[in-house]
Design a protein around this motif. Sequence first.
Motif, PDB file in Angstrom:
ATOM      1  N   THR A   1       0.826  -1.210   0.000  1.00 52.44           N
ATOM      2  CA  THR A   1       0.000   0.000   0.000  1.00 52.44           C
ATOM      3  C   THR A   1       0.857   1.255   0.000  1.00 52.44           C
ATOM      4  O   THR A   1       0.559   2.233  -0.697  1.00 52.44           O
ATOM      5  CB  THR A   1      -0.936  -0.011   1.214  1.00 52.44           C
ATOM      6  OG1 THR A   1      -1.761  -1.181   1.162  1.00 52.44           O
ATOM      7  CG2 THR A   1      -1.822   1.223   1.239  1.00 52.44           C
TER       8      THR A   1
ATOM      9  N   PHE B   1      -3.840  -2.836 -10.114  1.00 51.68           N
ATOM     10  CA  PHE B   1      -3.742  -1.410  -9.841  1.00 51.68           C
ATOM     11  C   PHE B   1      -4.289  -0.624 -11.027  1.00 51.68           C
ATOM     12  O   PHE B   1      -4.089  -1.001 -12.186  1.00 51.68           O
ATOM     13  CB  PHE B   1      -2.292  -1.012  -9.552  1.00 51.68           C
ATOM     14  CG  PHE B   1      -1.764  -1.637  -8.294  1.00 51.68           C
ATOM     15  CD1 PHE B   1      -1.978  -1.036  -7.063  1.00 51.68           C
ATOM     16  CD2 PHE B   1      -1.089  -2.844  -8.330  1.00 51.68           C
ATOM     17  CE1 PHE B   1      -1.518  -1.624  -5.893  1.00 51.68           C
ATOM     18  CE2 PHE B   1      -0.626  -3.439  -7.173  1.00 51.68           C
ATOM     19  CZ  PHE B   1      -0.838  -2.825  -5.945  1.00 51.68           C
TER      20      PHE B   1
ATOM     21  N   TYR C   1       2.224   2.084  -3.573  1.00 51.76           N
ATOM     22  CA  TYR C   1       1.336   2.687  -4.572  1.00 51.76           C
ATOM     23  C   TYR C   1       0.837   4.060  -4.138  1.00 51.76           C
ATOM     24  O   TYR C   1       0.612   4.936  -4.980  1.00 51.76           O
ATOM     25  CB  TYR C   1       0.227   1.714  -4.987  1.00 51.76           C
ATOM     26  CG  TYR C   1      -1.082   1.720  -4.251  1.00 51.76           C
ATOM     27  CD1 TYR C   1      -2.087   2.626  -4.586  1.00 51.76           C
ATOM     28  CD2 TYR C   1      -1.373   0.758  -3.283  1.00 51.76           C
ATOM     29  CE1 TYR C   1      -3.322   2.591  -3.953  1.00 51.76           C
ATOM     30  CE2 TYR C   1      -2.603   0.715  -2.661  1.00 51.76           C
ATOM     31  CZ  TYR C   1      -3.575   1.637  -2.994  1.00 51.76           C
ATOM     32  OH  TYR C   1      -4.797   1.598  -2.374  1.00 51.76           O
TER      33      TYR C   1
ATOM     34  N   GLY D   1      -5.775   0.306  -5.798  1.00 52.92           N
ATOM     35  CA  GLY D   1      -5.322  -1.083  -5.774  1.00 52.92           C
ATOM     36  C   GLY D   1      -6.403  -2.005  -5.251  1.00 52.92           C
ATOM     37  O   GLY D   1      -7.083  -1.683  -4.267  1.00 52.92           O
TER      38      GLY D   1
ATOM     39  N   ALA E   1      -2.718  -8.606  -7.066  1.00 50.80           N
ATOM     40  CA  ALA E   1      -3.486  -7.365  -7.058  1.00 50.80           C
ATOM     41  C   ALA E   1      -3.592  -6.797  -8.459  1.00 50.80           C
ATOM     42  O   ALA E   1      -2.829  -7.173  -9.373  1.00 50.80           O
ATOM     43  CB  ALA E   1      -2.817  -6.340  -6.134  1.00 50.80           C
TER      44      ALA E   1
END
Length: 246
Positions: free
Chosen positions: A118, A205, A121, A134, A203
């Motif tokens: 986290t 993004f 990003y 994300g 994940a």
Amino acid sequence: MPEQTTTPGSPSDLRAVLEAAHVASDVFELRPDYRVVLVAVDGIEPGPGDQMSEELLAAAEASAAQDLAQRPVTEVPHVAAWRDAYRSFGAKPQRTRNSLEALMRRAAAGLPRVNRLTDVYNAISVLHRIPLGGEDLARYDGAPRLVRATGEESFDTAAGGETVLEHPDPGEVVWRDASGVTCRRWNWRQCRRTALTDQTTSAVFILDALEPLDDDALQSAADELAAALRRLGPDVTVATRWIGAP
């Protein structure tokens, strides 16, 4: 710009998710200048903040401080563009701030430290002045779609510490998957269901862009994000896709 690129050895499921991603035509009718880069990643090794993420956050805080010493956050060009975009579908940007503006406003007091994924990003969002969201792919249902809401879609959020279901406004621009809305008002608030956690290993993004942010700047942000993600484990694979108006 390329429609799709993948790193050698990227899992087929990452490519499949990106190939199925879609931006509805009425979103481009609203903002023909809209472009998005989707970055899917697998093989992340979860962990707390580390030297890399801390250095990125410190650079982002310094960059924001220098910018905001010269002008208010609402006059940062890409923040202003997103405020205009929110008004175009009836949202009030002074009440519902896009994710870039929200982070820029927090930078002076220090950006949040959550976990290294986290933190990375968030830092790149501020450094490149771009809204960046994300989502946990293991919790995602199908592929990302950006649409104008009907108002009947479900969105799970928190109120008073409890999970509650809300519905977007009709015509609101939302990211969604097959189960419901994953992010309201384009890049304002993400749902709880697909939120990144301390256990996330895969994940997707979403890097949202409007003019005056140009294609080179958008690609630079995506490239820096991909490079940082590859440092989060020895077996990380990354796939990207660029989507713009036809």
